[in-house]
Motif scaffolding. Structure first.
Motif: not given
Length: 161
Positions: A78-87
């Motif tokens: 998974i490539i999350a664009k921003f840390p907020s997406d990852a969280l």
């Protein structure tokens, strides 16, 4: 799910050549709500993946897909664009084996600090990165798999964030 990378450049050479092959990933998922609504990016990102199955999904759709029987048979990167997406993915129950911060290009108009040559971090981002670690995850900062695993929280702390 094998690996999550936080990288606002999404799919580029380091991701397709170095990371996807290192992880033996057979499916890359780009995760960001806005990107998932952009027809041009939905067309271009899979083309940049150089033959690896690629999906461009919202956070909710990523969570739904990763919970499906089909996903159990795949090595998902998974490539999350921003840390907020990852969280948001972690909040939704995703349990990656590893989380890596790759590139975070500066966003104009934000108050960012360059933590590494390629990672711009705002105070808000720093709080999210710390929350990810509070959830029990090691957060490394490295460009390619051959780089040493730097503790990303130590890197941001050294910059006063």
């Amino acid at each position: 799910m094998v690996h999550m990378r936080i990288d606002n450049r999404l799919i580029h050479g380091q991701v397709t050549v170095a990371w996807a092959s290192h992880l033996s990933a057979d499916h890359m998922i780009v995760c960001n709500d806005k990107v998932a609504q952009d027809p041009i990016q939905k067309m271009m990102l899979p083309a940049a993946a150089r033959g690896v199955k690629t999906s461009v999904l919202s956070v909710a759709d990523t969570l739904a897909y990763c919970a499906s029987p089909e996903a159990e048979q795949e090595r998902i990167f998974i490539i999350a664009k921003f840390p907020s997406d990852a969280l948001a993915l972690l909040d939704g129950g995703l349990k990656p084996q590893e989380i890596n911060v790759g590139n975070q290009a500066p966003i104009p108009g934000t108050k960012f600090t360059m933590v590494t040559r390629t990672c711009a971090v705002t105070p808000e981002d720093a709080a999210i990165y710390r929350e990810i670690v509070k959830r029990g995850y090691e957060l490394t900062g490295r460009m390619v798999p051959a780089d040493p695993k730097n503790d990303f929280i130590e890197l941001i702390a050294k910059k006063g964030l």
